[in-house]
Motif scaffolding. Structure first.
Motif, short mmCIF file in Angstrom:
data_model
loop_
_atom_site.label_atom_id
_atom_site.label_comp_id
_atom_site.label_asym_id
_atom_site.label_seq_id
_atom_site.Cartn_x
_atom_site.Cartn_y
_atom_site.Cartn_z
N THR A 114 0.80 -1.23 0.00
CA THR A 114 0.00 0.00 0.00
C THR A 114 0.83 1.28 0.00
O THR A 114 0.27 2.36 -0.18
CB THR A 114 -0.92 0.02 1.23
N THR A 115 2.14 1.18 0.21
CA THR A 115 2.96 2.38 0.36
C THR A 115 4.00 2.47 -0.76
O THR A 115 4.65 1.48 -1.09
CB THR A 115 3.69 2.37 1.72
N TYR A 116 4.14 3.66 -1.33
CA TYR A 116 5.07 3.90 -2.43
C TYR A 116 5.94 5.10 -2.10
O TYR A 116 5.42 6.16 -1.72
CB TYR A 116 4.32 4.16 -3.73
N VAL A 117 7.27 4.96 -2.25
CA VAL A 117 8.16 6.09 -1.99
C VAL A 117 8.39 6.90 -3.27
O VAL A 117 8.90 8.02 -3.22
CB VAL A 117 9.52 5.62 -1.42
N ALA A 118 8.07 6.31 -4.40
CA ALA A 118 8.14 7.00 -5.69
C ALA A 118 7.13 6.33 -6.60
O ALA A 118 6.56 5.28 -6.26
CB ALA A 118 9.55 6.91 -6.29
N LYS A 119 6.89 6.90 -7.76
CA LYS A 119 5.93 6.32 -8.70
C LYS A 119 6.38 4.91 -9.07
O LYS A 119 7.49 4.70 -9.54
CB LYS A 119 5.81 7.19 -9.95
N ASP A 120 5.51 3.95 -8.83
CA ASP A 120 5.74 2.55 -9.18
C ASP A 120 6.92 1.92 -8.42
O ASP A 120 7.51 0.93 -8.87
CB ASP A 120 5.97 2.38 -10.69
N VAL A 121 7.29 2.51 -7.27
CA VAL A 121 8.33 1.91 -6.41
C VAL A 121 7.74 1.69 -5.03
O VAL A 121 7.77 2.58 -4.16
CB VAL A 121 9.59 2.80 -6.31
N PRO A 122 7.15 0.51 -4.77
CA PRO A 122 6.56 0.23 -3.47
C PRO A 122 7.62 -0.07 -2.41
O PRO A 122 8.74 -0.49 -2.75
CB PRO A 122 5.70 -1.00 -3.74
N VAL A 123 7.28 0.18 -1.17
CA VAL A 123 8.15 -0.20 -0.06
C VAL A 123 7.33 -1.04 0.92
O VAL A 123 6.20 -0.66 1.28
CB VAL A 123 8.75 1.05 0.64
N VAL A 124 7.86 -2.19 1.29
CA VAL A 124 7.22 -3.06 2.27
C VAL A 124 8.02 -2.96 3.56
O VAL A 124 9.23 -3.23 3.56
CB VAL A 124 7.17 -4.52 1.78
N ILE A 125 7.36 -2.58 4.64
CA ILE A 125 8.05 -2.30 5.90
C ILE A 125 7.64 -3.33 6.95
O ILE A 125 6.46 -3.62 7.14
CB ILE A 125 7.74 -0.88 6.39
N ALA A 126 8.63 -3.88 7.65
CA ALA A 126 8.42 -4.86 8.71
C ALA A 126 8.89 -4.27 10.03
O ALA A 126 9.65 -3.30 10.05
CB ALA A 126 9.19 -6.14 8.40
N PRO A 127 8.47 -4.83 11.15
CA PRO A 127 9.00 -4.39 12.45
C PRO A 127 10.49 -4.69 12.54
O PRO A 127 11.00 -5.61 11.89
CB PRO A 127 8.20 -5.22 13.46
#
Length: 534
Positions: A114-127
């Motif tokens: 659900t999160t993107y740091v740039a157009k078409d570049v998603p970031v998946v964040i874990a604890p």
């Protein structure tokens, strides 16, 4: 031992996402598209000023996130980690504000990306407490058989399914990984940065390496760098193919020329064909000799790969260093690397190779072979069998081999001449397709053996001195054995479009049957019962 060519301990390349040589150049700003204007710095702003400012910001963000946990991220809440990672991209790496969307749905499969740091570049964040390769329910993918995934697996599977997105980022605050859409279903491929080590231990040069690669302006450049790496990899592969061919020539000549009882048996067997090939009971011919030489070369390649990937020992260190090991294992590892490793020989082979008729180096290699047959506690080697079984190269293993020919062969296997520059062959990140393409080309070689002049050559290629003899290639191993190969990209495509869907249908059928029979699904039995005709 230097495991790879990247000069920063906090930067780790896994798989074939990039070429290690290019990574080393990028982290030192010696690659293309790396001027101040390429990084979109304002006029008058020097690169060093910008990276220094970014480093201060990154350390402050890290300290803010870690202040309640003794200066470390472990124990920080998931929201704190998420805030830190996104702020790092926005404030230190110049990405601008991240944007969020609803979970992506592709072909009736729902990915919680659900999160993107740039157009078409998603970031998946874990604890921070969750390694990127450990599965967790927050990364469940709806619509697949095995729902629970790790942060990295979720990012990779989403990229493989998405049409718009090619690159993604996965991070738990302590580590940051850059990954790309990949056809491989077996081996992961990514570039990793140890954020915690960089920011908590004030590693400014390492941060500059991170900044050079992960700055917002690089989103448009990653694909160019990767494509250049592919071209470089093609040149490396061609160089390795030539190197393996030359190594075979040196080994063949060396076994014929070196004095020893076993060498006399080899020559007599080739002359008269009296000694039978252990594998199939046929006379020991020049083709059998060539086959044994191939196995010796692939033993070298296999050992080089194990050493560089940290897989050679029975008790490897989980952190990649010897600090956490028991003293007996540290002693065994030191003994192996300093006295028996292929890496040691490769470093020695860099220097000018002189005439040397001694055979001590080959005797040391045979110690390793025996250890891998039976196991050896003093070297911390476990029995592997396979290529190292006693029946694989019995006649050659009984021979002597002089240091000169052995070192010339090792030099050919470990050092490539790429565009006039000697390059260390990166076995750590070399894929199976590279090894396969080399082996495929070797099947087309036709060997010649002259026991009177004690020379070994290939038709149309020549011997160790470059002397070429005329001859026919009709009897090459490819034609004799009917060995032909399907291109790796086609194989991967078939796996993704045919094999994987068929396996998923089988598993769904097992789930439905288990539900009807009021029992737990037996996925293992379903897979073992699965059959597909090639």
């Amino acid at each position: 031992m230097k495991k790879h060519q990247i000069e920063f301990s906090t930067v780790n390349l896994v798989g074939s996402l990039f070429v290690s040589d290019s990574i080393a150049q990028i982290t030192q700003r010696k690659y293309f598209n790396q001027s101040e204007s390429d990084y979109k710095l304002l006029p008058g702003i020097k690169f060093s000023d910008q990276t220094s400012r970014a480093f201060s910001i990154a350390k402050a963000l890290y300290a803010e996130c870690a202040k309640a946990n003794g200066g470390r991220l472990d124990g920080a809440s998931y929201e704190s980690i998420r805030k830190f990672v996104l702020a790092l991209f926005e404030s230190a790496l110049d990405y601008g504000p991240a944007h969020t969307t609803t979970a992506a749905s592709i072909n009736n499969v729902k990915y919680p990306v659900t999160t993107y740091v740039a157009k078409d570049v998603p970031v998946v964040i874990a604890p921070a407490s969750l390694p990127l390769d450990v599965a967790d329910s927050r990364f469940n993918i709806e619509g697949v058989t095995i729902h629970k995934k790790s942060a990295f697996a979720l990012a990779q599977m989403f990229l493989n399914a998405s049409v718009e997105c090619t690159w993604a980022i996965a991070s738990n605050g302590k580590e940051l990984r850059l990954l790309r859409d990949s056809e491989s279903l077996v081996r992961p491929s990514y570039l990793s940065f140890n954020l915690e080590d960089i920011l908590s231990n004030d590693r400014y040069p390492d941060f500059v390496a991170l900044w050079c690669f992960m700055h917002a302006s690089r989103v448009e450049i990653w694909e160019k760098w990767r494509n250049d790496g592919i071209r470089m990899g093609t040149r490396v592969r061609e160089g390795l193919r030539t190197g393996v061919t030359n190594a075979l020539l040196y080994l063949g000549a060396g076994f014929l020329k070196t004095k020893g009882e076993g060498n006399n048996v080899l020559i007599n067997s080739l002359n008269a064909g009296k000694r039978l090939d252990v594998e199939n009971g046929s006379p020991y011919t020049k083709q059998t000799f060539y086959k044994a030489l191939l196995r010796e070369v692939y033993r070298f390649l296999f050992l080089s790969t194990l050493e560089e990937r940290g897989l050679i020992f029975a008790h490897p260190s989980p952190s990649g260093t010897d600090v956490e090991l028991e003293p007996r294992y540290r002693t065994a590892h030191k003994l192996y690397f300093e006295g028996y490793s292929i890496h040691r020989l490769a470093e020695r082979a860099r220097k000018a190779i002189r005439t040397d008729s001694y055979t001590d180096l080959w005797q040391g290699i045979k110690v390793v072979y025996k250890a891998l047959q039976q196991g050896n506690e003093k070297l911390d080697l476990m029995p592997l069998g396979g290529l190292f079984k006693e029946d694989q190269c019995p006649l050659l293993d009984a021979c002597n081999l002089d240091n000169e020919h052995l070192m010339k062969a090792i030099k050919q296997l470990r050092w490539n001449d790429i565009d006039g520059v000697k390059t260390f062959t990166d076995y750590r990140n070399m894929g199976t397709e590279e090894f396969g393409s080399v082996y495929e080309s070797l099947l087309e070689l036709v060997p010649n053996v002259n026991t009177e002049t004690k020379t070994f050559s290939f038709v149309g290629v020549g011997d160790e001195n470059g002397i070429v003899e005329d001859g026919s290639t009709k009897g090459n191993a490819r034609k004799l054995s009917g060995s032909y190969y399907t291109d790796a990209s086609l194989v991967q495509s078939l796996i993704k479009t045919a094999l994987v869907p068929a396996i998923e249908r089988k598993l769904r059928a097992e789930e439905e049957m288990a539900k009807a029979e009021n029992r737990a699904p037996d996925y293992e039995k379903a897979i073992l019962d699965f059959r597909m005709i090639d």
